[in-house]
Design a protein around this motif. Structure first.
Motif, PDB file in Angstrom:
ATOM      1  N   SER A  56      -3.252   1.788   5.838  1.00  0.00           N
ATOM      2  CA  SER A  56      -2.533   1.247   4.678  1.00  0.00           C
ATOM      3  C   SER A  56      -3.425   1.191   3.444  1.00  0.00           C
ATOM      4  CB  SER A  56      -2.003  -0.152   5.014  1.00  0.00           C
ATOM      5  OG  SER A  56      -3.061  -1.017   5.389  1.00  0.00           O
ATOM      6  N   THR A  57      -4.721   0.927   3.645  1.00  0.00           N
ATOM      7  CA  THR A  57      -5.650   0.907   2.511  1.00  0.00           C
ATOM      8  C   THR A  57      -5.797   2.292   1.904  1.00  0.00           C
ATOM      9  OG1 THR A  57      -6.864  -0.891   3.569  1.00  0.00           O
ATOM     10  CG2 THR A  57      -7.970   0.264   1.774  1.00  0.00           C
ATOM     11  N   GLN A  58      -5.917   3.309   2.752  1.00  0.00           N
ATOM     12  CA  GLN A  58      -6.005   4.681   2.253  1.00  0.00           C
ATOM     13  C   GLN A  58      -4.707   5.112   1.574  1.00  0.00           C
ATOM     14  OE1 GLN A  58      -6.960   6.507   5.958  1.00  0.00           O
ATOM     15  NE2 GLN A  58      -9.187   6.282   5.702  1.00  0.00           N
ATOM     16  N   LYS A  60      -2.784   3.256  -0.168  1.00  0.00           N
ATOM     17  CA  LYS A  60      -2.754   2.706  -1.525  1.00  0.00           C
ATOM     18  C   LYS A  60      -3.451   3.641  -2.515  1.00  0.00           C
ATOM     19  CE  LYS A  60      -2.550  -2.140  -0.111  1.00  0.00           C
ATOM     20  NZ  LYS A  60      -3.271  -3.448  -0.089  1.00  0.00           N
ATOM     21  N   GLY A  63      -1.071   6.346  -3.274  1.00  0.00           N
ATOM     22  CA  GLY A  63      -0.032   5.827  -4.148  1.00  0.00           C
ATOM     23  C   GLY A  63      -0.494   5.696  -5.591  1.00  0.00           C
ATOM     24  N   ASN A  64      -1.730   5.264  -5.785  1.00  0.00           N
ATOM     25  CA  ASN A  64      -2.266   5.171  -7.142  1.00  0.00           C
ATOM     26  C   ASN A  64      -2.370   6.551  -7.801  1.00  0.00           C
ATOM     27  OD1 ASN A  64      -2.541   2.386  -7.092  1.00  0.00           O
ATOM     28  ND2 ASN A  64      -4.598   2.477  -6.192  1.00  0.00           N
ATOM     29  N   TYR A 248       3.703  10.045   0.551  1.00  0.00           N
ATOM     30  CA  TYR A 248       3.429   8.619   0.329  1.00  0.00           C
ATOM     31  C   TYR A 248       4.659   7.773   0.652  1.00  0.00           C
ATOM     32  CZ  TYR A 248       2.502   4.261  -2.130  1.00  0.00           C
ATOM     33  OH  TYR A 248       2.351   2.941  -2.449  1.00  0.00           O
ATOM     34  N   THR A 252       4.783   4.561   3.242  1.00  0.00           N
ATOM     35  CA  THR A 252       5.237   3.214   2.903  1.00  0.00           C
ATOM     36  C   THR A 252       6.340   2.711   3.832  1.00  0.00           C
ATOM     37  OG1 THR A 252       6.832   4.129   1.316  1.00  0.00           O
ATOM     38  CG2 THR A 252       4.661   3.511   0.476  1.00  0.00           C
ATOM     39  N   SER A 317       8.831   2.237  -5.715  1.00  0.00           N
ATOM     40  CA  SER A 317       8.135   1.326  -6.625  1.00  0.00           C
ATOM     41  C   SER A 317       8.755  -0.059  -6.634  1.00  0.00           C
ATOM     42  CB  SER A 317       8.139   1.901  -8.043  1.00  0.00           C
ATOM     43  OG  SER A 317       9.464   2.176  -8.469  1.00  0.00           O
ATOM     44  N   ILE A 320       6.803  -2.330  -4.599  1.00  0.00           N
ATOM     45  CA  ILE A 320       5.588  -2.799  -5.271  1.00  0.00           C
ATOM     46  C   ILE A 320       5.906  -4.007  -6.138  1.00  0.00           C
ATOM     47  CG2 ILE A 320       3.753  -2.142  -6.877  1.00  0.00           C
ATOM     48  CD1 ILE A 320       4.096   0.732  -5.947  1.00  0.00           C
ATOM     49  N   TYR A 324       4.357  -7.783  -5.825  1.00  0.00           N
ATOM     50  CA  TYR A 324       3.711  -8.394  -6.987  1.00  0.00           C
ATOM     51  C   TYR A 324       4.279  -9.783  -7.263  1.00  0.00           C
ATOM     52  CZ  TYR A 324       2.102  -9.071 -11.784  1.00  0.00           C
ATOM     53  OH  TYR A 324       1.541  -9.586 -12.927  1.00  0.00           O
ATOM     54  N   THR A 333      12.008  -3.825   1.181  1.00  0.00           N
ATOM     55  CA  THR A 333      11.375  -2.765   1.965  1.00  0.00           C
ATOM     56  C   THR A 333      12.330  -2.179   2.999  1.00  0.00           C
ATOM     57  OG1 THR A 333      10.438  -4.483   3.405  1.00  0.00           O
ATOM     58  CG2 THR A 333       9.044  -3.645   1.635  1.00  0.00           C
TER      59      THR A 333
END
Length: 814
Positions: A56-58, A60, A63-64, A248, A252, A317, A320, A324, A333
């Motif tokens: 999940s970290t990768q 992100k 996604g960026n 991506y 997600t 998005s 996201i 946030y 989701t």
């Protein structure tokens, strides 16, 4: 007016259908490969995430890259090259008006039904969910496959519509979420003047919005040409968007459906209905109204394109935004995943119907009748089973089951009537046709009426403990109004000799009657569900106050005498029919059966041996759990049934309006008719799923029988290996937290006349997990408790329920 697709098929309400061959405006050959390409890449991303190839970290980081580099470059390129001279502005205004309409509808309804402590953030986020489409990653390849060879200029509308939505509607949603954050903070005066500025800053900081503005400026400054020295660079970034964005999207989706709970199902159904049903219909209608060009073929193709655009699923998005603002992450989701996969068959079927060159209308109507006939046969079997279960379990004597049985009978008779109609319509027997039509019309109109009446009955039961004559009045209305409407049709209607479909047997008068009955039921059912929702969060606040006073009484270790048994026994036998009414009314909660340590007659403790002490059918705690679950289940089941049927009624309402205001109808109408046929005569599947598998009458006896046959064999077999995440969670909890948790939340509660049990409630463990920091929110705490139950660290006292954030009782195993 020409057919909606400009192709061959057109239906007339007053006359016979007539074919008129016109070339298709789409290329269906490339649609299936495009869908397989898009969803194949999504599947690869999902597999990579599920197999932990990409963490999940990768993900992100990917996604960026997609959102801050590839997509802005793609937008900049297309804004510079955009040819505004070929833009049909009424189409853009139509899509914009449709999006604003859906945004306002979702926002207002959310304001009405949501509790005051979260209504602003929910209204903002749900409105964005219903209007922001996945235009670039998923929509653009579909539009390119359909229109590249016929109307290539349609591709540029994707780049015009999406930024307008981002710059106009999303800031309103963000403002509502910021208002909610402002209301939840203690120091409100310091933030009051910063909300508008913060929202404007967030919008301008969005790379998509920023690059659209820069691209429009460059469009006029560079005269629609990208300089050669930066063209290759822009093309390289822009071309990397498609595959990376779809991959991506698959990443997600991993683990999102786990967040779905029973409490979010109703909200999810409404949002997906708004996104995939209401949005495309409004988009098509708005373009039809605003586009006044003389070119009928181009007009119809724009109308079809508007419908397909409305079916595009929700953009990732939005998830996201939910993270946030920490709002409704489970709904957003899960809805993103479900809407993405539901949109694929809708888009394919719609495009397929729109691109057929020539098809005999009579053949299509016969196909529609065949679908209705086949659905009726299968649904009839499911309904017979459901009605038999309701009668054998004696639930038909209770409220609102009495009304639900009437709904099932109406559905059953409508299926039987459709089966008869399939044979009688081919016979030249007027009396038999009238008899069959009367049976079919009364039962079908009754099935339209009952969702609204059932929702009204739940509201009345919530407000009044004694309904007195209301049940009889509702039953009379459920069958009397359909009989009256059918009598009007038989007396004043003019039978059409060429009618194949029972919906057109009496022409326009029948369509008007159907519209009136369906709209009345929608308004009645929708209004009742809104009242029920508003009353539920008001009652939750009262229940919280009662729980506080109840917990204060528990701290004093109140002794509960064996007479408390009568409180629970009143819910069994014939008196069990009142459980739903008691749950709906603001009844006093049952006193917690906590045993004082200073009792004179100390009961026998069964701590650690709950399997032995709870095998009895007279276990008070188990009966309390059962009463609560039965009450909760019945309310949820009936509300879910009414909600799904009201969604089907919306489809029938749209079909009737389409018939009234359009004399000729294209293939999108045919798709709607097929959906209505499946909805009207396939309701038995929903009834069977919600009420046909009764737990106490079917599932629990099967479970006990299975345990009796295979239980001993399982005990002799070694325990299966648990997944690593469950094993580590259980090991961590048992080693570091179990003792403290036992001390904080476990209490001795009376289980029988002379027995007591060390147990706790599910909601108490959820609160404790949040207090010590093992879970960030209640949803995460439920997942943590579920892992503990799967690892057999905790169990329900009767081992009949999974872990829930509720008043159910659980114990720690030894």
């Amino acid at each position: 007016m020409e057919p909606a697709d400009g192709s061959s098929l057109s239906f007339s309400v007053e006359g016979s259908p007539s074919p008129a061959p016109v070339p298709s405006t789409m290329s269906i050959d490339r649609l299936l490969p495009a869908l397989l390409e898009c969803f194949g890449i999504i599947l690869c991303g999902y597999i990579a995430g599920r197999a932990n190839i990409i963490t999940s970290t990768q993900a992100k980081g990917l996604g960026n890259f997609v959102s801050k580099f590839a997509l802005p470059a793609l937008l900049f390129k297309n804004m510079v090259l955009l040819d505004f001279g070929n833009v049909i502005w009424p189409f853009l205004w139509g899509i914009l008006v449709a999006k604003v309409s859906v945004f306002c509808i979702v926002c207002v309804l959310t304001f009405i039904v949501s509790s005051p402590d979260s209504r602003y953030s929910k209204a903002g986020l749900f409105s964005i969910f219903a209007t922001q489409s996945n235009d670039f990653a998923l929509g653009y390849p579909i539009v390119e496959a359909l229109y590249q060879s016929t109307y290539p200029e349609y591709l540029q509308y994707i780049y015009l519509v999406a930024p307008v939505s981002l710059m106009l509607l999303n800031p309103i949603g963000f403002a509502l979420c910021e208002i909610q954050k402002f209301k939840n903070q203690e120091n409100q005066q310091q933030r009051k003047l910063l909300i508008v500025g913060h929202v404007v800053l967030q919008v301008l900081k969005n790379p998509i919005v920023f690059m659209v503005i820069v691209g429009i400026i460059a469009h006029f400054a560079l005269h629609q040409r990208i300089p050669a020295f930066m063209a290759e660079f822009i093309d390289g970034l822009a071309n990397s968007f498609g595959g990376a964005a779809l991959f991506y999207l698959g990443l997600t989706m991993v683990g999102q459906l786990r967040r779905l709970t029973r409490s979010t199902v109703v909200t999810l159904i409404l949002l997906i209905t708004a996104k995939l049903l209401i949005m495309p219909l409004i988009c098509k209608d708005m373009v039809d109204l605003l586009d006044t060009t003389n070119n009928t073929t181009n007009h119809s193709s724009l109308s079809d394109f508007a419908f397909l655009y409305g079916v595009f699923p929700t953009a990732p998005s939005v998830a996201i935004y939910a993270v946030y603002y920490n709002t409704e992450l489970e709904v957003v989701t899960s809805g993103m995943v479900i809407s993405t996969f539901l949109s694929a068959p809708i888009m394919y079927v719609s495009a397929w119907l729109l691109t057929i060159h020539l098809m005999d209308p009579h053949c299509l109507m016969n196909s529609l009748e065949t679908v209705s006939f086949n659905m009726s046969i299968v649904s009839l079997v499911a309904l017979l089973w459901t009605v038999a279960v309701m009668f054998l379990s004696k639930k038909f004597k209770r409220l609102p089951h009495m009304f639900t049985v009437n709904l099932f009978l109406a559905q059953l008779l409508s299926c039987f009537g459709m089966i008869l109609w399939n044979f009688m319509v081919k016979e030249d027997n007027f009396i038999a046709q009238i008899f069959t039509f009367t049976l079919l019309s009364v039962s079908l109109y009754s099935s339209f009426m009952w969702p609204g009446l059932i929702a009204l009955s739940i509201v009345l039961m919530k407000k009044y403990e004694d309904l007195r004559g209301a049940p009889g009045a509702l039953v009379i209305a459920g069958w009397g109004i359909p009989s009256l409407v059918t009598s009007i049709l038989l007396i004043f209607g003019e039978k059409r000799s060429d009618a194949i479909d029972s919906s057109f047997f009496y022409g326009k008068l029948q369509i008007i009657c159907t519209t009136v009955v369906v709209s009345f039921s929608i308004l009645l059912g929708g209004g009742s569900l809104v009242c029920l929702s508003r009353g539920s969060w008001g009652q939750d606040e009262q229940n919280q106050e009662r729980n506080v006073s109840s917990e204060a009484a528990q701290d004093q270790a109140t002794v509960v005498e064996p007479d408390t048994r009568t409180l629970i026994e009143a819910g069994n036998g014939e008196g069990e029919g009142e459980c739903l009414r008691c749950a709906c009314a603001a009844a006093t909660p049952m006193p917690d059966m906590i045993i004082s340590t200073n009792m004179n007659n100390t009961p026998t403790s069964c701590s650690g041996q709950c399997e032995n002490c709870c095998e009895s059918k007279d276990c008070l705690l188990a009966q309390m759990d059962e009463l609560q679950q039965v009450a909760d289940r019945q309310v949820v089941r009936h509300v879910l049934l009414c909600l799904l049927l009201i969604v089907f009624l919306l489809a029938n309402f749209s079909s009737s309006l389409w018939l009234l205001y359009n004399h000729l109808h294209g293939r999108l109408y045919l798709e709607l008719q097929f959906f209505c046929a499946i909805a009207n005569y396939g309701q038995g599947f929903i009834s069977f799923a919600l009420f046909g598998l009764d737990k106490h009458f079917i599932l629990l006896p099967l479970k006990r029988l299975y345990s009796r046959w295979f239980g001993k064999k399982k005990k002799e077999e070694p325990e299966p290996d648990l997944p690593d995440d469950i094993r580590m969670t259980c090991l961590q909890f048992t080693k570091y937290h179990k003792q403290q948790c036992f001390h904080d939340i476990v209490k001795k509660r009376r289980c029988g006349v002379r027995t007591m049990l060390d147990c706790f409630r599910g909601c108490e463990l959820v609160d404790w997990l949040q207090q010590v920091g093992l879970a960030q929110d209640r949803g995460e705490a439920v997942l943590y408790g579920t892992r503990l139950q799967q690892g057999r660290v905790l169990q329900h006292i009767k081992q009949e329920y999974s872990f829930e954030d509720s008043q159910l009782h659980y114990y720690f195993t030894t």
